[in-house]
Design a protein around this motif. Structure first.
Motif, PDB file in Angstrom:
ATOM      1  N   MET A  49     -26.644 -18.458  67.985  1.00 11.84           N
ATOM      2  CA  MET A  49     -25.617 -17.632  68.603  1.00 11.84           C
ATOM      3  C   MET A  49     -25.964 -16.153  68.490  1.00 11.84           C
ATOM      4  SD  MET A  49     -22.575 -18.086  65.745  1.00 11.84           S
ATOM      5  CE  MET A  49     -22.978 -18.025  63.983  1.00 11.84           C
ATOM      6  N   VAL A  50     -25.385 -15.383  69.414  1.00  7.27           N
ATOM      7  CA  VAL A  50     -25.419 -13.929  69.329  1.00  7.27           C
ATOM      8  C   VAL A  50     -24.047 -13.515  68.814  1.00  7.27           C
ATOM      9  CG1 VAL A  50     -25.511 -11.766  70.606  1.00  7.27           C
ATOM     10  CG2 VAL A  50     -27.032 -13.672  71.241  1.00  7.27           C
ATOM     11  N   ILE A  51     -24.001 -12.891  67.636  1.00 12.78           N
ATOM     12  CA  ILE A  51     -22.715 -12.401  67.141  1.00 12.78           C
ATOM     13  C   ILE A  51     -22.513 -10.998  67.699  1.00 12.78           C
ATOM     14  CG2 ILE A  51     -21.262 -11.960  65.132  1.00 12.78           C
ATOM     15  CD1 ILE A  51     -22.865 -13.930  63.566  1.00 12.78           C
ATOM     16  N   GLU A  52     -21.461 -10.857  68.527  1.00 15.50           N
ATOM     17  CA  GLU A  52     -21.208  -9.594  69.222  1.00 15.50           C
ATOM     18  C   GLU A  52     -20.420  -8.629  68.334  1.00 15.50           C
ATOM     19  OE1 GLU A  52     -19.536 -12.052  72.501  1.00 15.50           O
ATOM     20  OE2 GLU A  52     -20.800 -10.778  73.796  1.00 15.50           O
ATOM     21  N   PRO A  53     -20.316  -7.350  68.731  1.00 11.57           N
ATOM     22  CA  PRO A  53     -19.673  -6.345  67.872  1.00 11.57           C
ATOM     23  C   PRO A  53     -18.317  -6.766  67.291  1.00 11.57           C
ATOM     24  CG  PRO A  53     -20.715  -5.244  69.701  1.00 11.57           C
ATOM     25  CD  PRO A  53     -20.864  -6.728  69.955  1.00 11.57           C
TER      26      PRO A  53
ATOM     27  N   TYR B 271     -19.022  -9.464  64.690  1.00 15.54           N
ATOM     28  CA  TYR B 271     -19.797  -9.002  63.535  1.00 15.54           C
ATOM     29  C   TYR B 271     -18.982  -8.056  62.656  1.00 15.54           C
ATOM     30  CZ  TYR B 271     -23.929  -8.484  60.743  1.00 15.54           C
ATOM     31  OH  TYR B 271     -24.809  -8.538  59.685  1.00 15.54           O
TER      32      TYR B 271
ATOM     33  N   GLU C 221     -18.658  -8.238  58.711  1.00 17.46           N
ATOM     34  CA  GLU C 221     -18.935  -7.088  57.835  1.00 17.46           C
ATOM     35  C   GLU C 221     -17.773  -6.845  56.875  1.00 17.46           C
ATOM     36  OE1 GLU C 221     -20.034  -4.164  60.930  1.00 17.46           O
ATOM     37  OE2 GLU C 221     -21.876  -3.873  59.793  1.00 17.46           O
TER      38      GLU C 221
ATOM     39  N   ARG D 166     -17.888  -7.094  52.852  1.00 17.51           N
ATOM     40  CA  ARG D 166     -17.529  -5.965  51.999  1.00 17.51           C
ATOM     41  C   ARG D 166     -16.534  -6.397  50.921  1.00 17.51           C
ATOM     42  NH1 ARG D 166     -17.889  -0.303  52.933  1.00 17.51           N
ATOM     43  NH2 ARG D 166     -19.569  -0.914  54.348  1.00 17.51           N
TER      44      ARG D 166
ATOM     45  N   ASP E 222     -18.218  -9.031  48.548  1.00 17.51           N
ATOM     46  CA  ASP E 222     -19.278  -8.403  47.771  1.00 17.51           C
ATOM     47  C   ASP E 222     -18.707  -7.526  46.654  1.00 17.51           C
ATOM     48  OD1 ASP E 222     -22.275  -8.212  47.744  1.00 17.51           O
ATOM     49  OD2 ASP E 222     -21.797  -6.071  47.779  1.00 17.51           O
TER      50      ASP E 222
ATOM     51  N   LYS F 146     -19.432  -8.171  42.663  1.00 21.51           N
ATOM     52  CA  LYS F 146     -19.990  -7.141  41.777  1.00 21.51           C
ATOM     53  C   LYS F 146     -19.027  -6.840  40.629  1.00 21.51           C
ATOM     54  CE  LYS F 146     -23.248  -5.192  45.014  1.00 21.51           C
ATOM     55  NZ  LYS F 146     -23.387  -4.447  46.279  1.00 21.51           N
TER      56      LYS F 146
ATOM     57  N   ASN G 276     -26.992  -8.234  43.814  1.00 22.01           N
ATOM     58  CA  ASN G 276     -27.627  -8.764  45.014  1.00 22.01           C
ATOM     59  C   ASN G 276     -29.142  -8.654  44.933  1.00 22.01           C
ATOM     60  OD1 ASN G 276     -25.296  -9.557  46.271  1.00 22.01           O
ATOM     61  ND2 ASN G 276     -25.006  -7.592  47.300  1.00 22.01           N
TER      62      ASN G 276
ATOM     63  N   TRP H 159     -27.153 -12.165  50.485  1.00 19.17           N
ATOM     64  CA  TRP H 159     -26.583 -12.299  51.822  1.00 19.17           C
ATOM     65  C   TRP H 159     -27.764 -12.487  52.754  1.00 19.17           C
ATOM     66  CZ3 TRP H 159     -21.360 -12.393  52.553  1.00 19.17           C
ATOM     67  CH2 TRP H 159     -20.547 -11.895  51.522  1.00 19.17           C
TER      68      TRP H 159
ATOM     69  N   ASN I 217     -29.697 -15.034  56.274  1.00 16.24           N
ATOM     70  CA  ASN I 217     -29.622 -16.062  57.311  1.00 16.24           C
ATOM     71  C   ASN I 217     -30.281 -17.333  56.795  1.00 16.24           C
ATOM     72  OD1 ASN I 217     -32.177 -14.902  57.253  1.00 16.24           O
ATOM     73  ND2 ASN I 217     -32.493 -14.986  59.446  1.00 16.24           N
TER      74      ASN I 217
ATOM     75  N   GLU J  97     -29.037 -21.340  63.264  1.00 14.91           N
ATOM     76  CA  GLU J  97     -29.104 -20.227  62.337  1.00 14.91           C
ATOM     77  C   GLU J  97     -27.676 -19.802  62.045  1.00 14.91           C
ATOM     78  OE1 GLU J  97     -30.217 -16.409  63.884  1.00 14.91           O
ATOM     79  OE2 GLU J  97     -30.915 -15.671  61.952  1.00 14.91           O
TER      80      GLU J  97
ATOM     81  N   PHE K  42     -25.161 -17.307  59.009  1.00 12.56           N
ATOM     82  CA  PHE K  42     -25.219 -16.251  58.000  1.00 12.56           C
ATOM     83  C   PHE K  42     -24.301 -16.619  56.860  1.00 12.56           C
ATOM     84  CE2 PHE K  42     -26.321 -14.852  62.121  1.00 12.56           C
ATOM     85  CZ  PHE K  42     -27.515 -14.193  61.893  1.00 12.56           C
TER      86      PHE K  42
ATOM     87  N   ASN L  30     -22.794  -2.853  65.138  1.00 15.37           N
ATOM     88  CA  ASN L  30     -23.737  -3.850  64.630  1.00 15.37           C
ATOM     89  C   ASN L  30     -23.509  -5.206  65.279  1.00 15.37           C
ATOM     90  OD1 ASN L  30     -25.101  -2.117  62.955  1.00 15.37           O
ATOM     91  ND2 ASN L  30     -23.763  -2.522  61.198  1.00 15.37           N
ATOM     92  N   VAL L  31     -24.594  -5.919  65.515  1.00 11.04           N
ATOM     93  CA  VAL L  31     -24.557  -7.269  66.085  1.00 11.04           C
ATOM     94  C   VAL L  31     -25.626  -8.106  65.366  1.00 11.04           C
ATOM     95  CG1 VAL L  31     -23.879  -6.408  68.358  1.00 11.04           C
ATOM     96  CG2 VAL L  31     -26.303  -6.726  67.835  1.00 11.04           C
ATOM     97  N   GLN L  32     -25.703  -9.393  65.721  1.00 13.13           N
ATOM     98  CA  GLN L  32     -26.797 -10.230  65.223  1.00 13.13           C
ATOM     99  C   GLN L  32     -27.358 -11.079  66.348  1.00 13.13           C
ATOM    100  OE1 GLN L  32     -28.707 -10.820  62.544  1.00 13.13           O
ATOM    101  NE2 GLN L  32     -27.841  -9.102  61.382  1.00 13.13           N
TER     102      GLN L  32
END
Lengths: 474, 474
Positions: A36-40, A43, A47, A51, A54, A58, A64, A136, A138, A154, A156, B64-66
């Motif tokens: 797949m293409v993860i678009e803005p 994604y 993200e 965040r 993560d 921590k 990481n 983190w 793929n 694939e 993530f 950002n994209v993937q």
């Protein structure tokens, strides 16, 4: 108005899901089969998930790292159960440039082997433990049937791999990280997931035990979203990860791994979204508030800019849509994209000293006094939306949670309206397989702390050992 | 004291480099040939680089994209120059599970093809432009010789891929992003890099032109760290990326790409570090201040905790080392790990109302009054260190920057002390190749805005067209 591009959820759930993914521009198929293409828009959600998780990892002392993406076949094969579990799904690199490789390389389906291979050369004494690493990255699994976010070749994810001095510590880590996933689902994604223990048949290949986080989608199908594994010393022995313990004796480390993936985005959609498009809980929404000025009026622009900057200064992610589209088009776009709160500011309303605020989750439109429109008002509204979304998801989950005392009841439930099914189990794999024959219904997890339902196995009606949650899965 | 694990920089620079990488636990070789394991200390630097650059990219309107990690061979082959440029370095996936693939897949060496393939189906009019996408990901290039961070088969980078309505806009983007890389090197990494234009021979395969950011290492060898490419309509034509322009005519988009990688970590080491280990500019240091309490004394712990929390509350990343190691061991560890500022607080010093502050960059130890130890004092010290490190790097760069008017001079420079060499060039590739015979010296970049040195080509002494910066590269 209903979004024409989106099939109704009640008519065709599968079609509805892919329609929402496309209409909200979250991801698209690519000309690479199964990828797949993860678009803005999609994604940005990932993200934010990264965040928040993560920071929590921590906070709990994890660091990481990055292991290689390739695993030499010989290294992968050292732990038999793992290979058996993943072999059919591995993609193989056999050529570098124009040369055939001497040994083919697996594209990592998971990285236990690489972490063990690293750890074995980097610890010698109990003073070097624990090692609490995460990455983190793929991963690739050669799936036949794929669906955006839910199943792709694939994908993530985050994979934590820790090694410890004692079994006790490692088991505590396994439990702790499952609690993190549960917290994330309940508090951030507004998904009332259920956590429990995987059966021997369903646990991770090579694990002593696997904890799982199971979410129920709007259509009553279950989604596994987050697992935490305890390996004991199994991998440590296969990969020779030893240390000198406090008694000055060589001992194998105790190991865990835990991971969660981009499929959580799919879960988020299938729990909360509707026929109008994406619906996002405010805490995970990349953009929480959109302000739409109606007409080009000085007073309108003044208030628009004022409230927008006040919100952003107070950690509310807000933006102004001052593109050249029509207000109606902007409303629809904000709706399909799942912006939790929409503020409409127009000259006529301002003349009456009012503005309009719309909730995405309920689609309510509220006309409020201009003075009421404060940062606190919006913050409270966002928290209310978060809370209400969780409550509705919980209600839905409970409505779709059933109890079965025999196979016939189970069959009836699965044929009328699938969901979570509480039923006792003798612990015999034959019964598990027999139940699977009903629409592929599987044990989601064993609920160790819940009393038995009847005391008799739902399948063979012999004495039951476990209270199990069953369901059809994605 | 000198770190025994580290070869002197003056004795064997290559050995010194790998010694520092190991001693500071930045990364290690893996049992996967040519691939590295990035360890917590190294990955924390990469995470900070990502955070700072990503914020800047988003500030400039990028999302950002993937894209998939795989590129079908037929898709890769559509742009001839690109294939020629990368074919020898491509790793090929030929099997999925137990099945031979019908078409082999390349592990992306770079993603122009995938972005074009996506864009072509997602734009139709000038209203859809520009598209400003970026992705953070792993790429693979099948290198023969590898070195930690500098050259590895798998590495990590960011690749921006943008498409625009006009040539002007696209060229502006190409320049803007090179300015971002330059800003990052000068302001954050404290590396006085030089930016310019790559020659035809050195530019990116398929680009109209390539801008580059060239840094000079302590030993006078150049490192390319950040390139920005303008493709014009070349890829757009190969991959059929068209849009309806304002004149209502079908037109091909104008495209750019720009990227920078984990090799910047290698540059950071080779510019700033010393025989005592890693030295990091405060703005990129994941941990900026370490506080080491000496002895277990109530007053000591009180002050230690107070200053630590004050610093962290004021955006200085500080931590207390209260492990059971000896103070001397802790000092050495903080030094080899490149913590910019070390605060030592001991009972005896406190009795005299003093504390000790040590700078990692100069290794100066300062005894100051307890009252002087404030957040402002530390913030100023960190900024002074940042500034001083840049100044020293600039001095070093200038000291290693030479001018040559003929081949003999060039040869002398490269044989005695390599560095940046300013020399004119006729623009003829034969001369470029002839110069390369001298220790593989290559044109780093054309300095378009600088006047010619002599007006004669340093090689053939015919009329010169360009003022070029030359050097030996990593």
């Amino acid at each position: 108005m209903k979004n024409e591009a989106i099939t109704s959820r009640e008519v065709d759930f599968a079609k509805w899901y892919t329609d929402v993914v496309r209409a909200a521009k979250l991801c698209d198929y690519s000309s690479v089969k199964g990828c797949m293409v993860i678009e803005p828009n999609g994604y940005a959600i990932w993200e934010k998930m990264q965040r928040i998780l993560d920071d929590k990892f921590k906070e709990l002392g994890h660091s990481n790292v990055q292991m290689p993406v390739f695993i030499p076949e010989s290294l992968l094969k050292k732990e038999g159960e793992l290979v058996e579990g993943f072999a059919p799904e591995v993609a193989w690199i056999t050529m570098g440039g124009s040369k055939e490789l001497e040994e083919r390389l697996a594209f990592r389906p998971t990285s236990e082997t690489l972490f063990c291979d690293y750890y074995k050369d980097h610890i010698s004494s109990y003073r070097d433990l624990p090692k609490l690493y995460n990455q983190w990255c793929n991963v690739v699994r050669w799936e036949k049937e794929t669906r955006p976010f839910l199943r792709s070749r694939e994908f993530f994810w985050q994979e934590g791999h820790t090694i410890h001095e004692t079994e006790k510590e490692a088991i505590e880590e396994t439990n702790r990280m499952m609690e993190v996933y549960k917290w994330f689902h309940h508090e951030v994604l507004a998904i009332p997931s259920v956590t429990g223990l995987k059966t021997e048949k369903e646990k991770f290949a090579g694990a002593e035990f696997t904890l799982t986080n199971e979410a129920l989608m709007y259509n009553g199908v279950a989604l596994q979203a987050g697992t935490s594994h305890y390996f004991g010393q199994k991998f440590a022995k296969a990969y020779d990860v030893k240390f000198l313990n406090k008694e000055n004796k060589q001992e194998y480390v105790y190991q865990t791994s835990w991971g969660t993936t981009t499929r959580m985005i799919g879960g988020l959609i299938m729990v909360h979204s509707d026929d109008y498009g994406l619906v996002l809980p405010p805490r995970i929404a990349p953009k929480q508030v959109v302000i739409i000025p109606i007409g080009n009026d000085e007073k309108v622009n003044e208030l628009t800019n004022k409230i927008n900057s006040e919100l952003n200064q107070n950690n509310v992610v807000s933006y102004i849509d001052n593109t050249e589209k029509s207000p109606g088009f902007k409303f629809a776009e904000a709706e399909v994209n799942g912006i939790p709160v929409r503020i409409e500011i127009g000259a006529r309303d301002l003349a009456n000293n009012t503005v309009t605020v719309a909730r995405r989750d309920t689609r309510e439109k509220m006309t409020i006094e201009k003075e009421e429109l404060t940062v606190d008002y919006i913050k409270n509204l966002l928290e209310t939306i978060q809370k209400d979304m969780y409550e509705r998801a919980l209600e839905r989950r409970d409505k779709l949670t059933f109890t079965a005392t025999n196979l016939e009841e189970m069959e009836n439930i699965l044929n009328t309206q699938p969901g979570f099914i509480h039923a006792d189990w003798c612990g015999n794999e034959e019964c598990e397989l027999k139940i699977k024959e009903i629409k592929g219904c599987k044990s989601r997890c064993v609920l160790e702390n819940e009393p038995l339902v009847t005391g008799k196995c739902v399948c063979c009606s012999k004495e039951a050992k476990y209270h199990v949650l069953w369901g059809i899965q994605y």
